[in-house]
Design an enzyme around this catalytic site. Structure first.
Site, PDB file in Angstrom:
ATOM      1  N   GLY A 234      -3.951   6.567  -4.965  1.00 24.69           N
ATOM      2  CA  GLY A 234      -3.595   7.627  -4.034  1.00 24.69           C
ATOM      3  C   GLY A 234      -2.176   7.499  -3.524  1.00 24.69           C
ATOM      4  CB  CYS A 235      -0.927   6.524  -0.212  1.00 24.41           C
ATOM      5  SG  CYS A 235      -1.936   7.739   0.682  1.00 24.41           S
TER       6      CYS A 235
END
Length: 209
Positions: free
Chosen positions: A151-152
């Site tokens: 994700g991030c």
């Protein structure tokens, strides 16, 4: 199996370039907050080993007087500043302002002079002033750690590359809720968007600065 092996070779052959460390690096720790460490959190990821790696990398960066940036996530109550991302992932409510799950663990608490970038979306660059801050300091290289890999961390590494900062993702210092997306994303990041390095390589580079 031969077809799979052939495709893997074709994949790696297509993306064979390499990035080099620059002369002005910084450590960027992405979203390493209590939401991923508290077993009662919907984002719990069992990333205690990655926490230890981050603690060692942070100590090495501080020893080398290397700039350190942290990111966290914070939303207005009700998620009004979270847009479609907040709508897509209702569990992001744990990052509403004042939630203890949004806090940094004591071992990774920022010190005075270390920058915290507060964001609402996956990339540390999107909707923040991170690019401006890095350019003001002439940073050309980012050693990236944190959560989650798929994700991030991935979004931040991609945007680092697109904004002209060479991204080096530290394998042991990242984590995810399942090993499959963790490994798949490290594989793809190495192929296309970043250099995936070991903790030992990162610390050796920091020590040489």
């Amino acid at each position: 199996m031969p077809r799979h092996d052939g495709l893997t070779q074709s994949y790696t052959d297509a993306f064979g370039g390499r990035l080099e460390f620059g002369s002005r690096p910084a450590l960027l720790i992405v979203d390493f907050v209590m939401a991923y460490l508290d077993p009662q959190s919907p984002f719990y990821a069992g990333v205690e080993d990655a926490l230890g790696s981050n603690v060692r990398l942070l100590a090495a960066a501080r020893m080398a007087a290397m700039p350190v940036f942290f990111t966290n996530v914070e939303y207005e109550h009700g998620g009004g500043n979270g847009g479609l991302f907040y709508q897509k992932i209702p569990a992001l409510r744990v990052f509403e302002k004042g939630s203890p799950l949004g806090a940094f663990p004591p071992q990774l608490a920022p010190r005075n002079g270390e920058t915290v970038i507060t964001k609402q979306y996956a990339s540390a660059f999107f909707g923040t002033d991170l690019t401006r801050r890095l350019r003001q300091m002439d940073i050309d290289t980012l050693i990236i750690t944190g959560l989650s890999t798929s994700g991030c961390v991935r979004a931040t590494a991609l945007d680092a590359l697109q904004n002209g900062f060479a991204p080096f993702v530290v394998r042991e210092a990242c984590g995810d809720r399942h090993p499959a997306p963790h490994e798949a994303n490290l594989f793809d990041l190495q192929a296309k968007y970043a250099e995936v390095i070991s903790e030992a390589e990162a610390i050796e580079f920091m020590s040489s600065e």
